[in-house]
Enzyme design. Structure first.
Site, short mmCIF file in Angstrom:
data_model
loop_
_atom_site.label_atom_id
_atom_site.label_comp_id
_atom_site.label_asym_id
_atom_site.label_seq_id
_atom_site.Cartn_x
_atom_site.Cartn_y
_atom_site.Cartn_z
N ASN A 1 45.21 -13.72 -6.24
CA ASN A 1 45.44 -13.26 -4.87
C ASN A 1 46.21 -11.94 -4.80
O ASN A 1 46.00 -11.16 -3.88
CB ASN A 1 46.23 -14.35 -4.12
CG ASN A 1 46.77 -13.85 -2.79
OD1 ASN A 1 46.02 -13.68 -1.83
ND2 ASN A 1 48.06 -13.57 -2.73
N TYR B 1 40.45 0.87 -3.15
CA TYR B 1 40.57 -0.56 -2.86
C TYR B 1 39.19 -1.24 -2.83
O TYR B 1 39.00 -2.32 -3.40
CB TYR B 1 41.27 -0.69 -1.51
CG TYR B 1 41.51 -2.09 -1.01
CD1 TYR B 1 42.49 -2.90 -1.57
CD2 TYR B 1 40.77 -2.61 0.06
CE1 TYR B 1 42.73 -4.18 -1.08
CE2 TYR B 1 41.00 -3.88 0.56
CZ TYR B 1 41.98 -4.66 -0.02
OH TYR B 1 42.21 -5.93 0.46
N ARG C 1 54.25 -14.21 0.14
CA ARG C 1 54.07 -13.95 1.58
C ARG C 1 52.58 -13.90 1.90
O ARG C 1 51.75 -13.99 1.00
CB ARG C 1 54.77 -12.65 2.00
CG ARG C 1 54.46 -11.46 1.12
CD ARG C 1 55.53 -10.38 1.24
NE ARG C 1 55.44 -9.41 0.17
CZ ARG C 1 54.79 -8.25 0.25
NH1 ARG C 1 54.19 -7.91 1.37
NH2 ARG C 1 54.75 -7.43 -0.77
N LYS D 1 37.63 -4.46 -4.88
CA LYS D 1 37.23 -5.71 -4.23
C LYS D 1 35.73 -6.00 -4.43
O LYS D 1 35.31 -7.16 -4.51
CB LYS D 1 37.59 -5.68 -2.74
CG LYS D 1 39.10 -5.63 -2.49
CD LYS D 1 39.79 -6.86 -3.07
CE LYS D 1 41.28 -6.87 -2.86
NZ LYS D 1 41.94 -8.06 -3.39
N ILE E 1 43.28 -9.82 8.41
CA ILE E 1 44.18 -10.96 8.51
C ILE E 1 45.60 -10.46 8.79
O ILE E 1 46.02 -9.44 8.22
CB ILE E 1 44.18 -11.76 7.18
CG1 ILE E 1 42.74 -12.14 6.76
CG2 ILE E 1 45.07 -13.01 7.27
CD1 ILE E 1 41.97 -13.02 7.70
N THR F 1 56.88 -10.25 -7.46
CA THR F 1 56.99 -9.14 -8.43
C THR F 1 58.41 -8.93 -8.94
O THR F 1 58.59 -8.21 -9.92
CB THR F 1 56.53 -7.81 -7.80
OG1 THR F 1 57.26 -7.62 -6.59
CG2 THR F 1 55.05 -7.81 -7.53
N SER G 1 37.54 -8.94 -0.32
CA SER G 1 37.76 -8.39 1.04
C SER G 1 36.41 -8.09 1.68
O SER G 1 35.44 -7.74 0.99
CB SER G 1 38.57 -7.11 0.97
OG SER G 1 38.57 -6.48 2.23
P1 NAP Z 1 50.69 -8.90 1.14
O1 NAP Z 1 51.24 -9.60 2.33
O2 NAP Z 1 50.90 -7.43 1.01
O3 NAP Z 1 51.23 -9.64 -0.19
C1 NAP Z 1 50.88 -9.15 -1.45
C2 NAP Z 1 51.33 -10.10 -2.53
O4 NAP Z 1 50.94 -9.55 -3.80
C3 NAP Z 1 52.85 -10.26 -2.56
O5 NAP Z 1 53.16 -11.59 -2.94
C4 NAP Z 1 53.27 -9.29 -3.66
O6 NAP Z 1 54.51 -9.68 -4.29
C5 NAP Z 1 52.10 -9.42 -4.64
N1 NAP Z 1 51.95 -8.27 -5.51
C6 NAP Z 1 51.88 -6.96 -5.17
N2 NAP Z 1 51.80 -6.19 -6.28
C7 NAP Z 1 51.82 -7.03 -7.35
C8 NAP Z 1 51.83 -6.85 -8.75
N3 NAP Z 1 51.79 -5.64 -9.33
N4 NAP Z 1 51.88 -7.94 -9.55
C9 NAP Z 1 51.94 -9.19 -9.02
N5 NAP Z 1 51.97 -9.43 -7.69
C10 NAP Z 1 51.91 -8.36 -6.86
O7 NAP Z 1 49.12 -9.10 1.02
P2 NAP Z 1 48.10 -10.09 1.79
O8 NAP Z 1 47.68 -9.41 3.03
O9 NAP Z 1 48.65 -11.47 1.85
O10 NAP Z 1 46.86 -10.01 0.79
C11 NAP Z 1 46.65 -10.94 -0.26
C12 NAP Z 1 45.30 -10.65 -0.89
O11 NAP Z 1 44.29 -10.70 0.11
C13 NAP Z 1 45.20 -9.25 -1.51
O12 NAP Z 1 44.45 -9.31 -2.69
C14 NAP Z 1 44.46 -8.46 -0.45
O13 NAP Z 1 43.75 -7.37 -1.00
C15 NAP Z 1 43.54 -9.52 0.11
N6 NAP Z 1 43.07 -9.21 1.46
C16 NAP Z 1 43.94 -9.11 2.52
C17 NAP Z 1 43.44 -8.82 3.78
C18 NAP Z 1 44.33 -8.69 4.97
O14 NAP Z 1 43.81 -8.34 6.06
N7 NAP Z 1 45.61 -8.97 4.90
C19 NAP Z 1 42.08 -8.62 3.96
C20 NAP Z 1 41.22 -8.73 2.88
C21 NAP Z 1 41.73 -9.03 1.63
P3 NAP Z 1 55.95 -9.16 -3.74
O15 NAP Z 1 56.24 -9.94 -2.49
O16 NAP Z 1 56.90 -9.44 -4.83
O17 NAP Z 1 55.80 -7.69 -3.44
#
Ligand code: NAP
Length: 248
Positions: free
Chosen positions: A90, A155, A15, A159, A188, A37, A142
């Site tokens: 990611n 966090y 996702r 990062k 995001i 996961t 991030s």
């Molecule tokens: P998200 O929607 O919460 O999705 C997280 C993903 O990571 C999911 O596919 C989840 O799998 C997987 N995951 C969680 N725990 C895990 C584990 N122990 N082992 C393997 N996979 C795991 O997150 P997102 O917003 O797309 O963020 C993706 C990346 O971008 C992250 O590293 C986040 O820190 C970074 N980021 C996001 C933002 C933002 O604003 N969204 C900003 C800066 C950085 P399941 O679906 O199976 O749970």
């Protein structure tokens, strides 16, 4: 599977940002290996692949477990005659709290998931990149790594550490045709930021020069560029994708 296609492995592809990266790299002609996961999220990803005609496979991975990483490596070796050319680190979590109230599990779980994972998975897949004398490692950091953020000391530690990790590894493998870079998203629209209420989101948007949050695709485009041959002379770098929220 067409064997001549490059392979991209994306952790946490079920996702949000990971899924957008999977879809973009598929459009760019990669075979996509994506992880969730558990069986449910893996199956959701499998359906995404089918619905979008994505050439690839979904796997279960808990990035906190060395056993799970090794199993993924073995499964990929069994399924494909080639190893990933691109590794996108990611998968990540947040578990926010003011530092004074943060408990051990909030701290250690975030460190395990977001940073110790880099050690585990990059090491396993880097070996085959070194043998092939080419590869791309791209880590999703991030904006808060640069700005800090109250309530996210755990966090932000991960990062910011990620950026240092990428710079150091980039220096070690530069002569092997491997680049190591970060993409640093701002705010995001994903499940991760959906935890925020509407007034928090409005407050965040007000501080962004473009006055809006970004989309997962905004991040995917930067990843696709770093994965491409066009970025072959870029290493140890961080691309900020944040609507102007933080400028280097
Ligand atoms: P998200 O929607 O919460 O999705 C997280 C993903 O990571 C999911 O596919 C989840 O799998 C997987 N995951 C969680 N725990 C895990 C584990 N122990 N082992 C393997 N996979 C795991 O997150 P997102 O917003 O797309 O963020 C993706 C990346 O971008 C992250 O590293 C986040 O820190 C970074 N980021 C996001 C933002 C933002 O604003 N969204 C900003 C800066 C950085 P399941 O679906 O199976 O749970």
């Amino acid at each position: 599977m067409s064997e001549e296609k490059k392979i991209a492995l994306i952790t946490g592809a079920t996702r949000g940002i990971g899924l957008a990266i999977a879809k973009q790299l598929a459009k760019d002609g990669y075979v996509i290996l994506g992880t969730g996961t558990n069986d449910n999220s893996r199956n959701t990803l499998k359906k995404e692949f089918e619905n979008n005609n994505i050439d690839g496979k979904s796997y279960v991975l808990d990035i906190k477990s060395q056993e799970s990483v090794d199993q993924l490596f073995n499964d990929i070796n069994d399924d494909y005659s080639n190893t990933p050319d691109v590794l996108v680190n990611n998968a990540g979590i947040t578990n926010d709290s003011l530092f004074i109230r943060m408990n051990d599990s909030q701290w250690f779980d975030t460190i395990e998931t977001n940073i110790n994972s880099l050690y585990r998975i990059s090491k396993v897949f880097l070996k085959s990149m070194i043998k092939k004398r080419k590869g791309r490692i791209i880590c999703i950091s991030s904006v808060v790594a640069s700005t800090g953020n109250a309530g996210q000391s755990n966090y932000v530690t991960t990062k910011a550490g990620m950026i240092g990790f990428c710079k150091s590894l980039a220096k070690e493998v530069a002569t092997r045709g491997i680049t190591v870079n970060c993409v640093s998203p701002g705010f995001i629209e994903t499940d991760m930021t959906n935890k925020l209420n509407e007034s928090q989101k409005e407050q965040i948007a007000k501080n962004i020069p473009m006055i809006k949050m970004g989309t997962p695709e905004d991040i995917a485009y930067a990843v696709a560029f770093l994965a491409s041959d066009k970025a072959s002379y870029i290493t140890g770098e961080t691309i900020n994708v944040n609507g102007g929220l933080f400028m280097q």
